[in-house]
Design a protein around this motif. Sequence first.
Motif, short mmCIF file in Angstrom:
data_model
loop_
_atom_site.label_atom_id
_atom_site.label_comp_id
_atom_site.label_asym_id
_atom_site.label_seq_id
_atom_site.Cartn_x
_atom_site.Cartn_y
_atom_site.Cartn_z
N SER A 1 -0.26 10.26 7.86
CA SER A 1 -0.93 8.99 8.08
C SER A 1 -2.44 9.21 8.20
O SER A 1 -2.89 10.12 8.89
CB SER A 1 -0.40 8.34 9.37
N GLY A 2 -3.19 8.41 7.49
CA GLY A 2 -4.65 8.53 7.48
C GLY A 2 -5.18 9.47 6.42
O GLY A 2 -6.38 9.70 6.35
N LYS B 1 -5.21 10.89 2.18
CA LYS B 1 -5.12 10.49 0.78
C LYS B 1 -4.90 11.73 -0.05
O LYS B 1 -5.18 12.85 0.39
CB LYS B 1 -6.38 9.75 0.34
N PHE C 1 -1.56 4.91 5.01
CA PHE C 1 -2.26 4.23 6.09
C PHE C 1 -1.22 3.65 7.04
O PHE C 1 -0.43 2.78 6.67
CB PHE C 1 -3.17 3.11 5.57
N MET D 1 -12.17 8.75 3.62
CA MET D 1 -11.41 7.64 4.19
C MET D 1 -11.57 7.63 5.70
O MET D 1 -11.29 8.62 6.37
CB MET D 1 -9.93 7.79 3.82
N ASP E 1 -10.47 5.11 8.84
CA ASP E 1 -9.61 3.96 9.13
C ASP E 1 -9.07 3.43 7.79
O ASP E 1 -8.50 4.19 7.04
CB ASP E 1 -10.39 2.92 9.92
N HIS E 2 -9.26 2.16 7.48
CA HIS E 2 -8.72 1.61 6.23
C HIS E 2 -9.74 1.54 5.11
O HIS E 2 -9.47 0.95 4.06
CB HIS E 2 -8.15 0.21 6.49
N ASP F 1 -10.71 -1.32 0.53
CA ASP F 1 -9.73 -1.44 1.60
C ASP F 1 -8.43 -0.83 1.09
O ASP F 1 -7.81 -1.37 0.16
CB ASP F 1 -9.54 -2.92 1.96
N VAL F 2 -8.01 0.28 1.67
CA VAL F 2 -6.82 0.98 1.16
C VAL F 2 -5.53 0.20 1.42
O VAL F 2 -4.50 0.49 0.82
CB VAL F 2 -6.69 2.41 1.72
N ARG F 3 -5.58 -0.78 2.32
CA ARG F 3 -4.37 -1.57 2.60
C ARG F 3 -4.06 -2.52 1.45
O ARG F 3 -2.90 -2.86 1.21
CB ARG F 3 -4.55 -2.36 3.89
N THR F 4 -5.11 -2.96 0.75
CA THR F 4 -4.93 -3.97 -0.30
C THR F 4 -5.43 -3.51 -1.66
O THR F 4 -5.06 -4.11 -2.67
CB THR F 4 -5.70 -5.25 0.07
#
Length: 92
Positions: free
Chosen positions: A14-15, A17, A32, A55, A57-58, A70-73
């Motif tokens: 997690s966190g 790439k 993430f 990277m 956070d996001h 934004d890696v979430r989207t």
Amino acid sequence: MTFCRVAATHELWSGEKLGRVINGRRVLLVNFGGSVCAYEDRCRHKGLPLSEGRMVDHVLTCAAHGWEYDVRTGCGINPATLRSRLQMPAIL
Ligand code: FES
């Protein structure tokens, strides 16, 4: 739809790439918060690999000129005019 193994879970905490080449295409894997996303490993600015970026956070920042995503989207954050989002790789 076919699937291919690209990494083991212990290779992408997690966190983190990870960049991989799959069937000749660069793929960026991002973990993430335990959710793994895959995008083309290609900055929307000049195409450099985002897997070489930083990277926090996001937010993933391209190492070349600092564009942010934004890696979430997969959506662009900076510059503000960056409206296009990162593409999911067609091979996945
Ligand atoms: S290539 Fe990524 S910011 Fe320029």
